[in-house]
Design a protein around this motif. Sequence first.
Motif, PDB file in Angstrom:
ATOM      1  N   PHE A  14      32.517  49.739  50.093  1.00  0.00           N
ATOM      2  CA  PHE A  14      33.534  49.126  49.223  1.00  0.00           C
ATOM      3  C   PHE A  14      33.917  50.220  48.239  1.00  0.00           C
ATOM      4  CE2 PHE A  14      30.825  45.474  50.379  1.00  0.00           C
ATOM      5  CZ  PHE A  14      31.778  44.581  50.862  1.00  0.00           C
ATOM      6  N   THR A  17      31.247  52.588  46.877  1.00  0.00           N
ATOM      7  CA  THR A  17      29.907  52.017  47.074  1.00  0.00           C
ATOM      8  C   THR A  17      29.600  51.881  48.552  1.00  0.00           C
ATOM      9  OG1 THR A  17      30.260  50.704  45.092  1.00  0.00           O
ATOM     10  CG2 THR A  17      28.433  50.030  46.502  1.00  0.00           C
ATOM     11  N   ALA A  19      27.797  50.084  50.784  1.00  0.00           N
ATOM     12  CA  ALA A  19      26.995  48.852  50.792  1.00  0.00           C
ATOM     13  C   ALA A  19      26.014  48.855  51.963  1.00  0.00           C
ATOM     14  CB  ALA A  19      27.908  47.636  50.859  1.00  0.00           C
ATOM     15  N   ASN A  39      18.598  42.718  44.586  1.00  0.00           N
ATOM     16  CA  ASN A  39      20.031  42.487  44.426  1.00  0.00           C
ATOM     17  C   ASN A  39      20.800  43.770  44.684  1.00  0.00           C
ATOM     18  OD1 ASN A  39      20.088  39.751  43.775  1.00  0.00           O
ATOM     19  ND2 ASN A  39      19.412  40.206  41.688  1.00  0.00           N
ATOM     20  N   GLY A  40      21.895  43.629  45.408  1.00  0.00           N
ATOM     21  CA  GLY A  40      22.740  44.794  45.674  1.00  0.00           C
ATOM     22  C   GLY A  40      22.290  45.622  46.867  1.00  0.00           C
ATOM     23  N   ALA A  41      21.247  45.179  47.585  1.00  0.00           N
ATOM     24  CA  ALA A  41      20.707  45.972  48.696  1.00  0.00           C
ATOM     25  C   ALA A  41      21.613  45.968  49.930  1.00  0.00           C
ATOM     26  CB  ALA A  41      19.329  45.447  49.089  1.00  0.00           C
ATOM     27  N   GLY A  42      22.452  44.929  50.055  1.00  0.00           N
ATOM     28  CA  GLY A  42      23.340  44.848  51.219  1.00  0.00           C
ATOM     29  C   GLY A  42      23.096  43.624  52.094  1.00  0.00           C
ATOM     30  N   LYS A  43      22.339  42.681  51.603  1.00  0.00           N
ATOM     31  CA  LYS A  43      21.997  41.490  52.399  1.00  0.00           C
ATOM     32  C   LYS A  43      23.232  40.641  52.696  1.00  0.00           C
ATOM     33  CE  LYS A  43      19.016  39.990  49.296  1.00  0.00           C
ATOM     34  NZ  LYS A  43      19.184  41.026  48.246  1.00  0.00           N
ATOM     35  N   SER A  44      23.956  40.276  51.632  1.00  0.00           N
ATOM     36  CA  SER A  44      25.133  39.419  51.837  1.00  0.00           C
ATOM     37  C   SER A  44      26.177  40.124  52.682  1.00  0.00           C
ATOM     38  CB  SER A  44      25.774  39.024  50.507  1.00  0.00           C
ATOM     39  OG  SER A  44      24.869  38.285  49.748  1.00  0.00           O
ATOM     40  N   THR A  45      26.358  41.408  52.444  1.00  0.00           N
ATOM     41  CA  THR A  45      27.361  42.147  53.221  1.00  0.00           C
ATOM     42  C   THR A  45      27.000  42.080  54.708  1.00  0.00           C
ATOM     43  OG1 THR A  45      27.710  43.600  51.323  1.00  0.00           O
ATOM     44  CG2 THR A  45      28.547  44.370  53.439  1.00  0.00           C
TER      45      THR A  45
END
Length: 307
Positions: A14, A17, A19, A39-45
């Motif tokens: 992104f 970033t 991701a 948080n921010g590790a890339g799980k949701s992505t």
Amino acid sequence: MTPAIKIAGLTKAFGNTQALAGVDLEIAEGQFYGLLGPNGAGKSTTINILTGLVRKDAGSTAVFGRDTVTDFRFTRSQLGIAAQELSIDWFFPIEKLLAFQAGYYGITEKQAQPRINELLERLGLAKKRESRLRHLSGGMKRRYQLAKALIHDPKIIILDEPTAGVDVELRHELWDYLREMHQAGKTILLTTHYIEEAELLCEEVAIINEGKIIKKGNPQQLTSELGRSGITINISGWKESLNSLLAKYTCTDCDAGRLHFTMRNPEQALPEILKILVTNGVHIHRVEMEKSSLEDVFLSLTGKGIS
Ligand code: ADP
């Protein structure tokens, strides 16, 4: 056998970033799989690409061997997704919303009704069937999300941080329900930054950090391989003869008043060590057992904590 989910070389940026920097995952049918990371590790992505919400830069994602981009209708029909945020369908009763959701999968309202009843009942929402989403408590909204994910009876259930911000009681209820789904043969992929959730539920975890999978394995194996479990015993009455009796245990940092053993399974060794000490007249003042968790695994791999 074709895996339920296969992700290979997945990347996504992104802007500046990165991701995801090359994620590979393979999840067998029926497996309870956890994607664990801060948080921010890339799980949701990762799951948003799998479910078609976010476009990948490179790599591939497949569900039962079929590409999630070129074969979207099929792959999407196999997945039930409980996302982190609710889409805002505020104006209809939740029962109606579930019927609409079924409609996306070509299920008529009449066909869907028994399933809607069952899910509302099972998830403790039956009394709220006429309520608008905005009138439900936070916990009820979570349960509604799960009902929505399950309406078409998908083979694979994907949950993004299913218990984030949920109180302890509901967390346990949701865990019980997920275990039931798992026993019924569903494949479950959940993302979490709760160590306990991954340890309690998942047969296999992938630990993700800064867009990369840094370790995969069974939670118990990972903790015994990379964790730091042990036993500390404060004593008096030490005797030299105990050295040979306790030789099979790794005594690190020991002196006449304090014994510290490093081992993988302290709960198994503790009774025997205590027996040796007590039968040799040693007085025990304090016993402490440290059992490592996936938090220690993450710490030993990255030098920082997960949460
Ligand atoms: P996690 O789910 O593990 O908390 P995410 O996949 O949400 O992590 O985010 C991974 C990285 O990508 C983070 O640095 C996040 O800020 C960034 N990111 C995620 N979605 C977007 C977006 N839509 N626009 C810009 N950056 C994003």
